[in-house]
Structures are given as structure tokens and as C-alpha cells.
Design a protein around this motif. Sequence first.
Motif, PDB file in Angstrom:
ATOM      1  N   TRP A 168      34.931  48.458  45.560  1.00 25.96           N
ATOM      2  CA  TRP A 168      35.150  48.936  44.197  1.00 25.96           C
ATOM      3  C   TRP A 168      35.819  50.299  44.185  1.00 25.96           C
TER       4      TRP A 168
ATOM      5  N   THR B 155      40.262  48.172  41.357  1.00 25.70           N
ATOM      6  CA  THR B 155      39.507  46.914  41.297  1.00 25.70           C
ATOM      7  C   THR B 155      38.523  46.885  40.139  1.00 25.70           C
TER       8      THR B 155
ATOM      9  N   GLU C 153      40.011  45.207  37.203  1.00 19.10           N
ATOM     10  CA  GLU C 153      39.949  43.750  37.311  1.00 19.10           C
ATOM     11  C   GLU C 153      38.582  43.237  36.868  1.00 19.10           C
ATOM     12  N   PHE C 154      37.547  43.997  37.190  1.00 19.35           N
ATOM     13  CA  PHE C 154      36.189  43.597  36.809  1.00 19.35           C
ATOM     14  C   PHE C 154      36.020  43.626  35.299  1.00 19.35           C
TER      15      PHE C 154
ATOM     16  N   LYS D  66      39.341  39.522  35.583  1.00 22.40           N
ATOM     17  CA  LYS D  66      40.213  38.908  36.580  1.00 22.40           C
ATOM     18  C   LYS D  66      39.614  38.902  37.981  1.00 22.40           C
ATOM     19  N   SER D  67      38.702  39.820  38.287  1.00 19.27           N
ATOM     20  CA  SER D  67      38.127  39.848  39.636  1.00 19.27           C
ATOM     21  C   SER D  67      37.232  38.638  39.901  1.00 19.27           C
TER      22      SER D  67
ATOM     23  N   ARG E   6      39.274  36.025  41.811  1.00 23.34           N
ATOM     24  CA  ARG E   6      39.936  36.418  43.051  1.00 23.34           C
ATOM     25  C   ARG E   6      39.638  35.385  44.137  1.00 23.34           C
TER      26      ARG E   6
ATOM     27  N   GLY F 205      35.972  39.620  46.689  1.00 24.38           N
ATOM     28  CA  GLY F 205      35.869  40.297  45.407  1.00 24.38           C
ATOM     29  C   GLY F 205      35.243  39.432  44.338  1.00 24.38           C
ATOM     30  N   GLN F 206      35.397  38.105  44.443  1.00 25.21           N
ATOM     31  CA  GLN F 206      34.785  37.212  43.465  1.00 25.21           C
ATOM     32  C   GLN F 206      33.262  37.297  43.541  1.00 25.21           C
TER      33      GLN F 206
ATOM     34  N   SER G 215      31.937  40.564  42.363  1.00 22.85           N
ATOM     35  CA  SER G 215      31.979  40.682  40.912  1.00 22.85           C
ATOM     36  C   SER G 215      30.721  40.099  40.285  1.00 22.85           C
TER      37      SER G 215
END
Length: 330
Positions: free
Chosen positions: A234, A238, A241-242, A246-247, A250, A254-255, A258
Motif C-alpha cells: 500500500w 495503490t 485503486e482501493f 479497481k484493486s 487486480r 493486491g486483490q 484489498s
Amino acid sequence: MLQWLKRKREPDATGNNELVLSEAFPSHDILWRAGTHLPIPDWQQQPWPEDGDEGTLHRHANGWAAAWLDATGSALDERYTRAESANFMLLSVLEPRATRVLLDYLERSRKRVLATLPGIAADHGHGKTVVMVFGEEENYYQYISHYGSGSSQPEAHSSGMFIDAGYGHFVFTQGAFDTMEPVVIHEMTHCLVRHLPIPAWLNEGLAVNTEHRFVRPRPLYRPQELEFLFTRFWNAATIQEFWSGKSFIRPDDGQALSYELARLLVQLLGKDYDALTRFCETANYQDGGEEAAKTVLGMGLDDLAAVVLGPGEWTPSPESWTDGTEKGQF
């Protein structure tokens, strides 16, 4: 006009609910999407009655759902049958006893989620909740491909999901029954908060925490390992994205990270359930929930994230989200 056989549950001599065949009813014509492998209704073009009381609207929606499931079963093979409970309509290849067990579990799970998230979860809309259990993974992946999930089996394995498109419904594979309990609770939560325009991190955090309340979790990471991975992953980029969601899609670690961050943030919010309820009522995915956080919580999301991640540049910047936003329910 399409025809369907309506099924209902009636007690047998022992008091158990049995699935019995009832009368046939004519359905409204259904508009189908073109170029699909399986029958997919075109809900955006489907005309809805201009007036009618709640009972009429529910019966109308149930008629569409029944015709839709019967058409889908016919397009697959003769093993597929349709059954109903008070709040669910099921298409599956299951034997009668397994069908009753699943419908009963769906009803219990619905009650659990509504009781766990009062003021947040709600059963809005018309018609019973549709559930499909596919006998083969090939048919499952073929079906979900019509909703933007790819044309073939993806690298990431999926055993079930809630599809929030038109007439929201659950889809599962038959082989998922050994792991279906957490999937049902998780996806049921998505189903019952779909009326809220909340950001993906809040949507997924609610689903994960509700799932863990009823099904003992198997932690992906030890606490020290998670802290290390958080520190490494993080950062100012990033975290955007969270907040945008969008994360969660990933293709890398990162998925999972998240989901872990969302779980911890919602746990923090849940320490004051009234505040969590008000936050869910006002949070919007367009800004990640930032305005609602300031209004309801009296702080920005950067302050909330800092409790978990430590000091950093955690403030949402919606103007930088050039790839758009996600609502969750992945």
C-alpha cells in the motif's frame, strides 16, 4: 406466450416441506438478448407494468423468473428442475432432498444477514431471488461469460457469485457444496445491500465480515505477515485503486490484500454500529465514501486507513480515477 410449471412447498405427513407440482400459468413474453449461448433476458428492454399493487408486481416478476429458469433448464438438459421456497426460486440438477436442504439453507442465510445488518441490508425489489446451480463447471463459466466474465474458464477459480444485472441472481457450481456455506453468506450480503450505492471496499468489507461471523474463517495470512505485506504493497498510488475499487480486480496479491484491508476497515467502523449504518446510508462509490466519512464520522478516509496502515498519503483523489470506479460484488 411462454408457459411454466409453478412449484410450491407443502408439508407432507411428517410436517416436512415437500416440493409438489402445482398448476401451470402463462407468462408474459420475455425479450431475450441476441447472440448468447444460453437464454439471457434483456432486462433493460423488458417492459414493466405501468401500475399494479405490490402483490401484482411480485407475481409478474415471479412469472418472468419462472419462464427464464425453465427456458434455461430446457437449453441445458432434462436433469434441470425448478423448485421454490418462500423467498427463492431454484434451478438445479439436485435430487429432491438436496434441493430442500439448499432452499432451507438459503432461507436461513437470508434471515441471518438481515438480522446481522439491520438498517443496512434490505430485501427490496419484486420477485423471488433466483438461484442457479449448474451441474458442470463448463456450463457455469459459459453462463457467467454473458455478464462480462470472459468466454472461457478464467485463471482464478470461481464456485459461485451474485450477478447484479437486471434481475439479480445467484449462480453456483454443483461441486461447490463443500465450500458453499461461506460463499452463500458472502453473496447473500451483496444481494441484500445492492440497493445502496456504496463503494466496493465497503461492499466487500461488509460481505467478508458477515461471512466470518457465521463461518469460521481460514486466515490467508498470519498477523505479522499481513502487516509486512501491507507495508510493502500500500502506497499513495495503490490506495487510489482501493478507494476506486479497481484493486479488487487486480491479477496479483493486491486483490487479496484489498479484501483484507476492507475487512479491517469495516471492523473498525462496526465498533459503532449506528455510525456504520449512517455511513452506509450516505456513502457513494463515486468518491469512495469520502464525503460521507467527513459528514458521518467526522474524519476523512485517510484517518480511518491510518489506523490500519499507519501514517501515509491515504486521502481519496477521485479526480485521478481515470479508469472509473467499481461497486463491488465481484
